[in-house]
Design an enzyme around this catalytic site. Structure first.
Site, PDB file in Angstrom:
ATOM      1  N   GLN A 170      14.758  16.945   5.588  1.00 20.12           N
ATOM      2  CA  GLN A 170      13.609  16.849   5.554  1.00 20.12           C
ATOM      3  C   GLN A 170      13.251  15.291   6.875  1.00 20.12           C
ATOM      4  O   GLN A 170      12.294  15.581   7.641  1.00 20.12           O
ATOM      5  CB  GLN A 170      12.936  16.414   4.351  1.00 20.12           C
ATOM      6  CG  GLN A 170      11.447  16.134   4.232  1.00 20.12           C
ATOM      7  CD  GLN A 170      11.049  15.881   2.962  1.00 20.12           C
ATOM      8  OE1 GLN A 170      11.496  14.926   2.262  1.00 20.12           O
ATOM      9  NE2 GLN A 170      10.067  16.577   2.191  1.00 20.12           N
ATOM     10  N   ASP A 218      -3.813  15.394  15.538  1.00 16.13           N
ATOM     11  CA  ASP A 218      -3.713  16.529  16.449  1.00 16.13           C
ATOM     12  C   ASP A 218      -4.609  17.756  16.453  1.00 16.13           C
ATOM     13  O   ASP A 218      -5.050  17.954  15.503  1.00 16.13           O
ATOM     14  CB  ASP A 218      -2.207  16.952  15.908  1.00 16.13           C
ATOM     15  CG  ASP A 218      -1.269  16.218  16.243  1.00 16.13           C
ATOM     16  OD1 ASP A 218      -0.806  15.443  17.109  1.00 16.13           O
ATOM     17  OD2 ASP A 218      -0.365  16.055  15.220  1.00 16.13           O
ATOM     18  N   GLU A 254       1.069   5.502   0.692  1.00 12.44           N
ATOM     19  CA  GLU A 254       0.188   6.801   1.354  1.00 12.44           C
ATOM     20  C   GLU A 254       0.682   8.042   0.595  1.00 12.44           C
ATOM     21  O   GLU A 254       1.811   8.284   0.010  1.00 12.44           O
ATOM     22  CB  GLU A 254       0.527   6.958   2.664  1.00 12.44           C
ATOM     23  CG  GLU A 254       0.154   8.146   3.514  1.00 12.44           C
ATOM     24  CD  GLU A 254       0.261   8.125   4.789  1.00 12.44           C
ATOM     25  OE1 GLU A 254       0.036   6.968   5.412  1.00 12.44           O
ATOM     26  OE2 GLU A 254       1.089   8.997   5.395  1.00 12.44           O
ATOM     27  N   LYS A 313      -7.915  -0.283  20.674  1.00 16.47           N
ATOM     28  CA  LYS A 313      -8.490   0.107  19.381  1.00 16.47           C
ATOM     29  C   LYS A 313      -8.844  -1.229  18.646  1.00 16.47           C
ATOM     30  O   LYS A 313      -9.468  -1.074  18.042  1.00 16.47           O
ATOM     31  CB  LYS A 313      -7.189   0.778  18.564  1.00 16.47           C
ATOM     32  CG  LYS A 313      -7.066   2.370  18.977  1.00 16.47           C
ATOM     33  CD  LYS A 313      -5.929   2.951  17.997  1.00 16.47           C
ATOM     34  CE  LYS A 313      -4.335   2.695  18.462  1.00 16.47           C
ATOM     35  NZ  LYS A 313      -3.501   3.462  17.473  1.00 16.47           N
ATOM     36  N   HIS A 354       3.792  -0.847   3.739  1.00 19.34           N
ATOM     37  CA  HIS A 354       3.248   0.504   3.516  1.00 19.34           C
ATOM     38  C   HIS A 354       4.194   1.367   3.375  1.00 19.34           C
ATOM     39  O   HIS A 354       4.819   1.813   4.137  1.00 19.34           O
ATOM     40  CB  HIS A 354       2.299   0.794   4.687  1.00 19.34           C
ATOM     41  CG  HIS A 354       1.368   2.183   4.573  1.00 19.34           C
ATOM     42  ND1 HIS A 354       0.376   1.885   3.900  1.00 19.34           N
ATOM     43  CD2 HIS A 354       1.513   3.292   5.123  1.00 19.34           C
ATOM     44  CE1 HIS A 354      -0.154   3.358   3.902  1.00 19.34           C
ATOM     45  NE2 HIS A 354       0.689   3.921   4.773  1.00 19.34           N
ATOM     46  N   SER A 392       0.993  -1.341  -0.142  1.00 19.44           N
ATOM     47  CA  SER A 392       0.007  -0.178  -0.098  1.00 19.44           C
ATOM     48  C   SER A 392       0.895   1.291   0.047  1.00 19.44           C
ATOM     49  O   SER A 392       1.893   1.160   0.358  1.00 19.44           O
ATOM     50  CB  SER A 392      -0.883  -0.034   1.248  1.00 19.44           C
ATOM     51  OG  SER A 392      -0.477  -0.142   2.312  1.00 19.44           O
ATOM     52  N   THR A 404      -3.721  11.353   3.311  1.00 19.21           N
ATOM     53  CA  THR A 404      -3.829  11.944   4.811  1.00 19.21           C
ATOM     54  C   THR A 404      -5.078  12.816   4.829  1.00 19.21           C
ATOM     55  O   THR A 404      -5.478  13.429   3.894  1.00 19.21           O
ATOM     56  CB  THR A 404      -2.318  12.602   4.998  1.00 19.21           C
ATOM     57  OG1 THR A 404      -2.137  13.441   3.998  1.00 19.21           O
ATOM     58  CG2 THR A 404      -1.231  11.319   5.244  1.00 19.21           C
ATOM     59  N   TYR A 405      -5.146  13.424   5.959  1.00 20.36           N
ATOM     60  CA  TYR A 405      -6.430  14.034   6.360  1.00 20.36           C
ATOM     61  C   TYR A 405      -6.183  15.514   6.632  1.00 20.36           C
ATOM     62  O   TYR A 405      -5.475  15.474   7.819  1.00 20.36           O
ATOM     63  CB  TYR A 405      -7.029  13.270   7.511  1.00 20.36           C
ATOM     64  CG  TYR A 405      -8.608  13.869   7.796  1.00 20.36           C
ATOM     65  CD1 TYR A 405      -9.765  13.576   7.124  1.00 20.36           C
ATOM     66  CD2 TYR A 405      -8.597  14.451   9.243  1.00 20.36           C
ATOM     67  CE1 TYR A 405     -10.885  14.235   7.297  1.00 20.36           C
ATOM     68  CE2 TYR A 405      -9.852  14.900   9.447  1.00 20.36           C
ATOM     69  CZ  TYR A 405     -10.897  14.857   8.689  1.00 20.36           C
ATOM     70  OH  TYR A 405     -12.285  15.416   9.191  1.00 20.36           O
ATOM     71  N   GLN A 429       4.279   3.536  12.186  1.00 21.44           N
ATOM     72  CA  GLN A 429       5.041   4.584  12.041  1.00 21.44           C
ATOM     73  C   GLN A 429       6.459   4.101  11.507  1.00 21.44           C
ATOM     74  O   GLN A 429       6.768   2.982  11.680  1.00 21.44           O
ATOM     75  CB  GLN A 429       5.466   5.343  13.216  1.00 21.44           C
ATOM     76  CG  GLN A 429       6.024   6.591  13.023  1.00 21.44           C
ATOM     77  CD  GLN A 429       6.417   7.179  14.443  1.00 21.44           C
ATOM     78  OE1 GLN A 429       7.172   6.861  15.332  1.00 21.44           O
ATOM     79  NE2 GLN A 429       5.605   8.389  14.621  1.00 21.44           N
ATOM     80  N   ARG A 432      -6.413   9.265  15.973  1.00 21.00           N
ATOM     81  CA  ARG A 432      -6.690  10.498  16.731  1.00 21.00           C
ATOM     82  C   ARG A 432      -6.479  11.925  15.989  1.00 21.00           C
ATOM     83  O   ARG A 432      -7.328  12.850  16.092  1.00 21.00           O
ATOM     84  CB  ARG A 432      -6.051  10.457  18.108  1.00 21.00           C
ATOM     85  CG  ARG A 432      -6.557  11.359  19.055  1.00 21.00           C
ATOM     86  CD  ARG A 432      -5.649  11.574  20.252  1.00 21.00           C
ATOM     87  NE  ARG A 432      -4.294  12.187  19.947  1.00 21.00           N
ATOM     88  CZ  ARG A 432      -3.331  12.522  20.885  1.00 21.00           C
ATOM     89  NH1 ARG A 432      -3.826  12.436  22.052  1.00 21.00           N
ATOM     90  NH2 ARG A 432      -2.089  12.895  20.338  1.00 21.00           N
ATOM     91  N   PHE A 438      11.013  15.600  10.254  1.00 22.51           N
ATOM     92  CA  PHE A 438       9.915  14.429  10.341  1.00 22.51           C
ATOM     93  C   PHE A 438       9.997  13.704  11.727  1.00 22.51           C
ATOM     94  O   PHE A 438       9.059  13.473  12.407  1.00 22.51           O
ATOM     95  CB  PHE A 438       9.567  13.542   9.021  1.00 22.51           C
ATOM     96  CG  PHE A 438       8.831  14.410   8.076  1.00 22.51           C
ATOM     97  CD1 PHE A 438       8.431  15.596   7.978  1.00 22.51           C
ATOM     98  CD2 PHE A 438       9.322  13.908   6.911  1.00 22.51           C
ATOM     99  CE1 PHE A 438       7.895  16.184   7.235  1.00 22.51           C
ATOM    100  CE2 PHE A 438       8.584  14.551   5.655  1.00 22.51           C
ATOM    101  CZ  PHE A 438       7.965  15.704   5.780  1.00 22.51           C
ATOM    102  N   ALA A 466      -8.186   7.534  19.667  1.00 21.77           N
ATOM    103  CA  ALA A 466      -8.757   6.758  18.390  1.00 21.77           C
ATOM    104  C   ALA A 466      -9.541   5.548  18.577  1.00 21.77           C
ATOM    105  O   ALA A 466     -10.226   5.368  17.552  1.00 21.77           O
ATOM    106  CB  ALA A 466      -7.181   6.222  17.573  1.00 21.77           C
TER     107      ALA A 466
END
Length: 284
Positions: A204, A101, A8, A157, A258, A6, A40-41, A168, A99, A208, A115
């Site tokens: 970068q 931020d 992202e 969860k 992923h 998958s 991502t949201y 992660q 969940r 992160f 979450a």
């Protein structure tokens, strides 16, 4: 050997970025035959609109299903229900439940604190329509009180109805293996898919990692720092590091891979090619 893959993406900020991402996800769809593309949201305003637009385009126009992220902090039950209904209308069947931020300047955490409460609400509202993925942290969430507390959060969860977990990113196979063993001892019996971040830009990556609590081992930081402005050598070295990690994960029997693509295709395709996980029908 077939390993489910998958990828992202983050929603682009411009029409030019959207056109570029379209080319990226088309290339990845052809080369990797992924199980899904996650997006991502954005938690509010135009950012949220860009998330929806990206999810909609992938779901409607790509050969690969979309799996939107859904973060709940600062949200209401009615608002989350509306989003779920929109995704269901698009025939989306997978959600990454997080969940998130609290947006800058917002004080009210909303109707959901954690979450697991979001997962329970998705099940309450939509039954088994959605396959629910949640986040897992092999090196533990930076806000967790302890490693044990973090594992207990994951267990809640799962008990609320999660079907799988995505980790992660990490660069230590030992951290992932230990985490999976700890989950098994707690009877957390869902697939735990490792998240992989290509190494293409040290500044970068360090930013992160410091922000999200992912561990960049000291030896890796020092090696990457030593390349300075020699971006080609840094990327070649970083590629070898992640290829070896990917191969180790496959040997260990990972349930999937992923990739955090950073909206780039070349590095991910090269990693899959050189670690031997390209689909057998790949011709490019």
């Amino acid at each position: 050997m077939h390993i489910p893959i998958s990828c992202e993406f983050f929603p682009p900020k411009s029409d030019e970025g959207a056109a570029k991402l379209r080319g990226v996800h088309n290339r990845l769809a052809e080369a990797l035959k992924p199980e899904y593309f996650s997006v991502t949201y954005g938690a509010g305003g135009s950012t949220q609109e860009r998330s929806f637009a990206t999810v909609r385009e992938i779901q409607m126009e790509s050969s690969v299903p979309a799996a939107p992220h859904l973060s709940c902090v600062g949200s209401t039950r009615a608002g989350i229900a509306d989003i779920l209904d929109q995704y269901r209308a698009l025939d989306i069947h997978r959600i990454i439940a997080l969940r998130g931020d609290l947006p800058s300047g917002m004080r009210d955490p909303g109707d959901f604190r954690y979450a697991n409460e979001l997962v329970a609400f998705i099940r309450e509202h939509a039954g088994d329509w959605f396959h629910i993925e949640v986040a897992a942290y092999p090196e533990f969430h930076p806000q967790a009180a302890s490693a044990t507390a973090d594992l207990e959060h994951l267990k809640r969860k799962v008990d609320a109805g999660a079907n799988g977990a995505i980790t992660q990113y990490f660069y230590s196979i030992e951290a992932y293996s230990r985490f999976v063993d700890d989950c098994e001892r707690l009877h957390i019996d869902i697939p735990i898919v490792p998240g992989l971040m290509p190494i293409t830009n040290y500044t970068q990556l360090a930013r992160f990692s410091d922000a999200c609590g992912a561990d960049l081992p000291r030896w890796l930081r020092k090696r990457l720092e030593a390349f300075g402005d020699d971006l080609g050598s840094l990327r070649a070295f970083g590629h070898d590091v992640v290829v070896e990690l990917t191969a180790d994960l496959v040997s260990a029997g990972t349930p999937g891979l992923h990739f955090y693509t950073m909206n780039q295709a070349d590095s991910v395709i090269a990693l899959c090619r050189d670690s031997g996980v390209l689909p057998t029908n790949h011709t490019g």
